[in-house]
Design an enzyme around this catalytic site. Structure first.
Site, mmCIF file in Angstrom:
data_model
loop_
_atom_site.group_PDB
_atom_site.id
_atom_site.type_symbol
_atom_site.label_atom_id
_atom_site.label_comp_id
_atom_site.label_asym_id
_atom_site.label_seq_id
_atom_site.Cartn_x
_atom_site.Cartn_y
_atom_site.Cartn_z
ATOM 1 N N ASP A 18 -8.281 1.360 10.066
ATOM 2 C CA ASP A 18 -7.419 1.538 10.592
ATOM 3 C C ASP A 18 -5.661 0.867 10.336
ATOM 4 O OD1 ASP A 18 -5.008 2.854 11.623
ATOM 5 O OD2 ASP A 18 -5.014 1.698 13.124
ATOM 6 N N SER A 19 -4.871 0.520 10.346
ATOM 7 C CA SER A 19 -3.757 -0.535 9.903
ATOM 8 C C SER A 19 -3.390 -1.499 10.880
ATOM 9 C CB SER A 19 -1.965 0.124 9.887
ATOM 10 O OG SER A 19 -1.806 0.794 10.554
ATOM 11 N N TYR A 50 1.365 0.780 8.452
ATOM 12 C CA TYR A 50 1.914 0.862 7.329
ATOM 13 C C TYR A 50 2.324 2.268 6.909
ATOM 14 C CZ TYR A 50 -2.704 -1.165 5.409
ATOM 15 O OH TYR A 50 -3.734 -2.037 5.483
ATOM 16 N N GLY A 51 2.933 2.921 8.186
ATOM 17 C CA GLY A 51 3.970 4.413 8.322
ATOM 18 C C GLY A 51 5.037 4.273 7.162
ATOM 19 N N CYS A 81 -6.527 6.758 9.852
ATOM 20 C CA CYS A 81 -5.370 6.725 10.419
ATOM 21 C C CYS A 81 -5.482 7.966 9.420
ATOM 22 C CB CYS A 81 -5.578 5.276 9.601
ATOM 23 S SG CYS A 81 -3.901 4.917 8.862
ATOM 24 N N ASN A 82 -4.483 8.737 9.484
ATOM 25 C CA ASN A 82 -3.451 9.457 9.465
ATOM 26 C C ASN A 82 -3.443 8.931 8.045
ATOM 27 O OD1 ASN A 82 -3.848 12.111 11.142
ATOM 28 N ND2 ASN A 82 -3.823 10.359 12.394
ATOM 29 N N THR A 83 -2.145 8.482 8.180
ATOM 30 C CA THR A 83 -0.531 7.752 7.347
ATOM 31 C C THR A 83 -2.229 7.241 5.644
ATOM 32 O OG1 THR A 83 0.173 6.966 8.332
ATOM 33 C CG2 THR A 83 0.816 5.776 6.397
ATOM 34 N N GLU A 166 1.838 -1.554 18.798
ATOM 35 C CA GLU A 166 1.520 -2.946 18.432
ATOM 36 C C GLU A 166 2.307 -4.174 18.670
ATOM 37 O OE1 GLU A 166 -1.220 -3.905 15.007
ATOM 38 O OE2 GLU A 166 -1.570 -1.623 15.376
ATOM 39 N N CYS A 200 -1.531 10.794 14.233
ATOM 40 C CA CYS A 200 -1.239 9.635 14.103
ATOM 41 C C CYS A 200 -2.053 8.666 14.880
ATOM 42 C CB CYS A 200 0.143 8.246 14.399
ATOM 43 S SG CYS A 200 0.028 6.825 14.460
ATOM 44 N N THR A 201 -2.941 7.672 14.892
ATOM 45 C CA THR A 201 -4.085 7.517 15.710
ATOM 46 C C THR A 201 -3.287 6.238 16.419
ATOM 47 O OG1 THR A 201 -5.086 5.666 14.060
ATOM 48 C CG2 THR A 201 -6.705 7.406 14.470
ATOM 49 N N HIS A 202 -2.733 6.260 16.144
ATOM 50 C CA HIS A 202 -2.288 4.499 17.552
ATOM 51 C C HIS A 202 -1.484 5.920 18.598
ATOM 52 C CE1 HIS A 202 -2.145 1.796 14.415
ATOM 53 N NE2 HIS A 202 -1.253 0.846 14.959
#
Ligand code: DGL
Length: 281
Positions: A18-19, A50-51, A81-83, A166, A200-202
């Protein structure tokens, strides 16, 4: 550029990329579903988010991460990560893998999520909350049109949500403001929505605030457990890949930023003490 013969051929862990911290929401479910498997987590925290980045940059960063995980001995990498799944997965699968090693695999998180949406919505009106990159790619719309064409999809980009996570601002007044603003915007665009996918995994890291501002009649879908189930089924169907995964039940954490910072945050999130190492891709 390394090729199959230069990569480690012995069985290895499942790579999870993931980012930043978001992929931990997927890793946690995968560990629960497949506790015997070894995992190697890589967060590109130094370059997150990354989004808001362009297609080319997300593709380039993701490919670097995949190659890195292959060099570490992974035969299977999950883009948690979806992005990255929206912007890089297809090109990596179709163009890069045949050149690097046609026996290694890279899988994403969007398809397993889309596969379950059809069975969840009664009104057939579904909302997607995701990064700008994922929304602009229209990947959810395209995949849902194939699998559940009767569903009307409305997507809402939430560019401030990943920076909140983040920067550990889960409980701040800023989180209240930005979470509420985006939920209100989505539901005003389609009041018939009864199911919202956190694409979005976040975002599960903001679940407290999301639950607070989402009307109770709307189902919130966190993708982790669906991705984990889908991976388990994949490995049952693909025994040749299953045999190339080591099974000591271990997990290692790598980050492109400071190891100590990652370690502290990830320990809280995973609920177990862990060590992280800083790496360069
Ligand atoms: N967690 C990622 C996703 O699922 C990326 C977030 C970001 O870096 O912007 O889209």
């Amino acid at each position: 550029m390394e090729t199959a013969s230069q990569l480690p051929s012995a069985p290895g862990p499942i790579g999870v990329f993931d980012s930043g911290y978001g992929g931990l929401t997927i890793l946690r479910e995968m560990r629960e579903t497949m506790p015997q498997c070894d995992f190697l987590y890589l967060g590109d925290n130094a370059r997150a988010p990354y989004g808001t980045r362009s297609f080319d940059v997300v593709y380039e960063f993701t490919l670097q991460a995949v190659r890195f995980l292959f060099r570490q001995g992974c035969h299977l990498v999950i883009l948690a990560c979806n992005t990255a799944s929206a912007k890089a997965l297809r090109t990596i699968q179709q163009t890069d893998l045949p050149l690097i090693d046609s026996h290694r695999r890279v899988l994403g998180v969007i398809r397993p999520t889309v596969e379950i949406v059809g069975s969840l919505s009664q009104t057939r009106h579904v909302g997607i909350m995701a990064t700008q990159g994922t929304v602009r790619s229209r990947t959810y719309e395209l995949e849902l049109a194939k699998l559940s064409p009767d569903i009307q999809v409305t997507s809402e980009a939430c560019p401030m949500w990943v920076p909140l996570v983040e920067n550990e601002e889960y409980d701040s007044p800023g989180a209240d403001y930005f979470v509420r603003e985006r939920i209100d915007s989505l539901l005003s665009r389609d009041p018939l929505i009864d199911t919202v996918i956190l694409g979005c995994t976040h975002y599960p890291l903001l679940i407290g605030k999301i639950r607070q501002y989402m009307p109770h009649c709307v189902r919130i879908v966190e993708q982790g457990k669906y991705v984990a189930e889908s991976l388990k089924e994949y490995l049952m169907r693909h025994t040749e890949m299953n045999e190339r995964i080591t099974t000591q039940g271990s997990v290692r954490f790598l980050t492109t930023e400071q190891a100590e910072v990652f370690q502290t945050k990830a320990t809280i999130f995973m609920g177990e003490p862990l060590q992280a190492e800083r790496v360069q891709l």
